[in-house]
Design a protein around this motif. Structure first.
Motif: not given
Length: 131
Positions: A5-11, A17-23, A53-66
């Motif tokens: 699925m398309q994932f977008d994170l904006v502040s 972020a703007s990427l394809e994610a599996t979850q 976020v788990t990307g399409a390639d299996g990589s995981e990235t974390s973002y802190a949000v308030t």
């Protein structure tokens, strides 16, 4: 069933972020939730916490949000964060938010104080998770 699925994170500051994610795991106001492709449509508010976020390639990235909002549907998820940072980059900013929240909680009363103290606890937990 789609695999991504398309994932977008904006502040207000920038698009993080703007990427394809599996979850994508989010700190929804009602409790943590995970969105995957073909998710039912949902709009929810966010509490302070980590977006994982788990990307399409299996990589995981974390973002802190308030806080903020998330819109989820079968093909995409958009997170509109009040403030967001990748990894530990925003720790100093979050510490500033925490000090401000502590001051507001000390000055508040009644239900407003309860809400302010919950925000302080959520921010403390978020900073602890970033260590």
């Amino acid at each position: 069933m789609a695999n991504t699925m398309q994932f977008d994170l904006v502040s207000p500051e920038k698009r993080l972020a703007s990427l394809e994610a599996t979850q994508v795991q989010i700190p929804a106001a009602e409790g943590d939730m995970t969105a995957m492709p073909d998710h039912a449509p949902v709009i929810t508010t966010l509490r302070p916490g980590m977006v994982k976020v788990t990307g399409a390639d299996g990589s995981e990235t974390s973002y802190a949000v308030t806080g903020g909002f998330a819109e989820i549907n079968a093909e995409a998820m958009s997170v509109l964060a009040e403030h967001a940072s990748e990894g530990a980059e925003g720790k100093v900013a979050l510490e500033g938010f925490l000090e401000d929240a502590r001051g507001r909680a000390a000055d508040a009363s009644g239900d407003t104080r309860d809400v302010a103290e919950k925000l302080v606890a959520d921010l403390e937990q978020l900073l602890e998770a970033m260590v």
